[in-house]
Motif scaffolding. Structure first.
Motif, PDB file in Angstrom:
ATOM      1  N   GLN A  44      -0.456   1.481   9.253  1.00  0.00           N
ATOM      2  CA  GLN A  44       0.695   2.389   9.395  1.00  0.00           C
ATOM      3  C   GLN A  44       1.615   1.859  10.479  1.00  0.00           C
ATOM      4  OE1 GLN A  44      -0.993   6.524   9.806  1.00  0.00           O
ATOM      5  NE2 GLN A  44       0.448   6.816   8.138  1.00  0.00           N
ATOM      6  N   PHE A  45       2.892   1.823  10.166  1.00  0.00           N
ATOM      7  CA  PHE A  45       3.897   1.261  11.057  1.00  0.00           C
ATOM      8  C   PHE A  45       4.059   2.118  12.306  1.00  0.00           C
ATOM      9  CE2 PHE A  45       7.592  -1.091  12.164  1.00  0.00           C
ATOM     10  CZ  PHE A  45       8.607  -0.220  12.510  1.00  0.00           C
ATOM     11  N   ILE A  46       3.957   1.459  13.489  1.00  0.00           N
ATOM     12  CA  ILE A  46       4.189   2.165  14.745  1.00  0.00           C
ATOM     13  C   ILE A  46       5.628   1.934  15.198  1.00  0.00           C
ATOM     14  CG2 ILE A  46       3.454   2.489  17.130  1.00  0.00           C
ATOM     15  CD1 ILE A  46       0.707   1.373  16.333  1.00  0.00           C
ATOM     16  N   PHE A  47       5.970   0.668  15.442  1.00  0.00           N
ATOM     17  CA  PHE A  47       7.343   0.298  15.779  1.00  0.00           C
ATOM     18  C   PHE A  47       7.522  -1.212  15.671  1.00  0.00           C
ATOM     19  CE2 PHE A  47       5.473   1.617  20.031  1.00  0.00           C
ATOM     20  CZ  PHE A  47       4.925   0.382  20.328  1.00  0.00           C
ATOM     21  N   GLN A  48       8.804  -1.601  15.755  1.00  0.00           N
ATOM     22  CA  GLN A  48       9.170  -3.016  15.700  1.00  0.00           C
ATOM     23  C   GLN A  48      10.040  -3.353  16.909  1.00  0.00           C
ATOM     24  OE1 GLN A  48      12.457  -4.753  13.111  1.00  0.00           O
ATOM     25  NE2 GLN A  48      10.665  -5.477  11.961  1.00  0.00           N
ATOM     26  N   TYR A  49       9.850  -4.552  17.451  1.00  0.00           N
ATOM     27  CA  TYR A  49      10.701  -5.048  18.528  1.00  0.00           C
ATOM     28  C   TYR A  49      11.397  -6.322  18.083  1.00  0.00           C
ATOM     29  CZ  TYR A  49       9.373  -1.679  22.002  1.00  0.00           C
ATOM     30  OH  TYR A  49       9.217  -0.517  22.697  1.00  0.00           O
ATOM     31  N   TYR A  50      12.693  -6.353  18.345  1.00  0.00           N
ATOM     32  CA  TYR A  50      13.519  -7.514  18.008  1.00  0.00           C
ATOM     33  C   TYR A  50      14.305  -7.879  19.247  1.00  0.00           C
ATOM     34  CZ  TYR A  50      17.540 -10.055  16.114  1.00  0.00           C
ATOM     35  OH  TYR A  50      18.530 -10.964  15.879  1.00  0.00           O
ATOM     36  N   GLY A  58       7.959   4.276  13.560  1.00  0.00           N
ATOM     37  CA  GLY A  58       7.309   5.125  12.577  1.00  0.00           C
ATOM     38  C   GLY A  58       7.008   6.493  13.151  1.00  0.00           C
ATOM     39  N   ASN A  59       6.181   7.248  12.461  1.00  0.00           N
ATOM     40  CA  ASN A  59       5.889   8.625  12.839  1.00  0.00           C
ATOM     41  C   ASN A  59       4.757   8.695  13.863  1.00  0.00           C
ATOM     42  OD1 ASN A  59       6.089  11.406  12.764  1.00  0.00           O
ATOM     43  ND2 ASN A  59       4.668  11.608  11.046  1.00  0.00           N
ATOM     44  N   PHE A  60       5.015   8.173  15.042  1.00  0.00           N
ATOM     45  CA  PHE A  60       4.036   8.195  16.134  1.00  0.00           C
ATOM     46  C   PHE A  60       4.658   8.865  17.352  1.00  0.00           C
ATOM     47  CE2 PHE A  60       0.253   5.777  14.977  1.00  0.00           C
ATOM     48  CZ  PHE A  60       0.639   5.246  13.760  1.00  0.00           C
ATOM     49  N   PRO A  61       3.853   9.603  18.130  1.00  0.00           N
ATOM     50  CA  PRO A  61       4.390  10.327  19.289  1.00  0.00           C
ATOM     51  C   PRO A  61       4.840   9.376  20.390  1.00  0.00           C
ATOM     52  CG  PRO A  61       1.997  10.471  19.243  1.00  0.00           C
ATOM     53  CD  PRO A  61       2.410   9.823  17.951  1.00  0.00           C
ATOM     54  N   PRO A  62       5.621   9.892  21.350  1.00  0.00           N
ATOM     55  CA  PRO A  62       6.158   9.056  22.432  1.00  0.00           C
ATOM     56  C   PRO A  62       5.107   8.436  23.330  1.00  0.00           C
ATOM     57  CG  PRO A  62       7.374  11.099  22.260  1.00  0.00           C
ATOM     58  CD  PRO A  62       6.190  11.230  21.352  1.00  0.00           C
ATOM     59  N   ARG A  63       3.868   8.945  23.294  1.00  0.00           N
ATOM     60  CA  ARG A  63       2.843   8.324  24.149  1.00  0.00           C
ATOM     61  C   ARG A  63       2.472   6.926  23.649  1.00  0.00           C
ATOM     62  NH1 ARG A  63      -2.294   9.140  22.267  1.00  0.00           N
ATOM     63  NH2 ARG A  63      -2.428  10.350  20.335  1.00  0.00           N
ATOM     64  N   PHE A  64       2.968   6.560  22.477  1.00  0.00           N
ATOM     65  CA  PHE A  64       2.881   5.178  21.991  1.00  0.00           C
ATOM     66  C   PHE A  64       4.189   4.502  22.383  1.00  0.00           C
ATOM     67  CE2 PHE A  64      -0.819   4.854  19.125  1.00  0.00           C
ATOM     68  CZ  PHE A  64      -1.195   6.179  19.062  1.00  0.00           C
ATOM     69  N   SER A  65       4.115   3.500  23.237  1.00  0.00           N
ATOM     70  CA  SER A  65       5.317   2.794  23.659  1.00  0.00           C
ATOM     71  C   SER A  65       5.058   1.300  23.661  1.00  0.00           C
ATOM     72  CB  SER A  65       5.738   3.253  25.061  1.00  0.00           C
ATOM     73  OG  SER A  65       4.736   2.927  26.008  1.00  0.00           O
TER      74      SER A  65
END
Lengths: 113, 110
Positions: A44-50, A58-65
């Motif tokens: 499941q996608f958390i986020f992408q950095y470019y 994705g649909n994850f709470p802010p405690r995921f950074s």
């Protein structure tokens, strides 16, 4: 050409703690995506950095950074760990943010007790 | 809501027994459909990308096909080394993320 490397390979934490996972992208790649894979599920996608900026989440709470560094390596930080955060965390790098081919690392297996 | 469904969840084949894995998808605008192979304790490994209905791609004993609503991964005369989980993913026109299915766990028995 070096592949995607992740560290550590395994990690055990207790509920409420914080964790940092690391990823070195493949040579020539400027984009890193993070995925969470629970047991028996697809990633499941958390986020992408470019280029050091978050480029989709994705649909994850802010405690995921996360962070991406000038050499395009990346970190995933999770605060206030919950039992449901136990999963395989996968880092994938790609040549560009619009690239369609992802190159995955072997992941970090996180267990939250 | 964008969704990817794979079937069956698990498949056991005798060596040489051909079969197909299914991936059905519901997305607002398909940019590409991807097949990955995942071995235990490893990250997914890219196999194929398909872009439009009617497209086919082949690699050794694997052949992927695409229609407007689903994709098939055909495995011809499988060998034990083909045992793995096969993941299907879609990328939409509206973002950079990939939506993965839950995978099909394939076991090929010698």
């Amino acid at each position: 050409e070096t592949g995607v490397t992740q560290s550590p390979t395994h990690l055990i934490k207790t509920r409420g703690q914080q964790v940092t996972l690391r990823c070195s992208s493949q040579s020539g790649h400027n984009t890193v995506s993070w995925y969470q894979q629970a047991l028996g599920q697809g990633p499941q996608f958390i986020f992408q950095y470019y280029r050091e900026e978050e480029n989709g989440r994705g649909n994850f709470p802010p405690r995921f950074s996360g962070l991406q560094f000038p050499n395009y390596s990346s970190e995933l930080n999770v605060n206030a760990l919950e039992l449901d955060d136990s999963a395989l965390y996968l880092c994938a790098s790609s040549r560009d943010r619009g690239s369609e081919k992802l190159f995955f690392g072997s992941g970090t297996q996180l267990s939250v007790l | 809501e964008d969704q990817v469904t794979q079937s069956p969840e698990a498949l056991r084949l005798q060596e040489g027994e051909s079969s197909s894995l299914n991936c059905s998808y519901t997305v607002s605008g398909l940019r590409g459909l991807f097949w990955y192979r995942q071995d235990p304790g490893k990250g997914p490994e890219f196999l194929f990308t398909l872009y439009s209905a009617g497209e086919e791609k082949e690699k050794e004993r694997l052949k992927a096909t695409l229609t407007k609503k689903e994709s098939f991964l055909h495995i011809t005369a499988p060998k034990p080394e083909d045992s793995a989980t096969y993941l299907c993913a879609v990328q939409t026109n509206t973002g950079n993320q990939f939506y993965f299915g839950t995978g099909t766990s394939l076991t090929v028995i010698p």
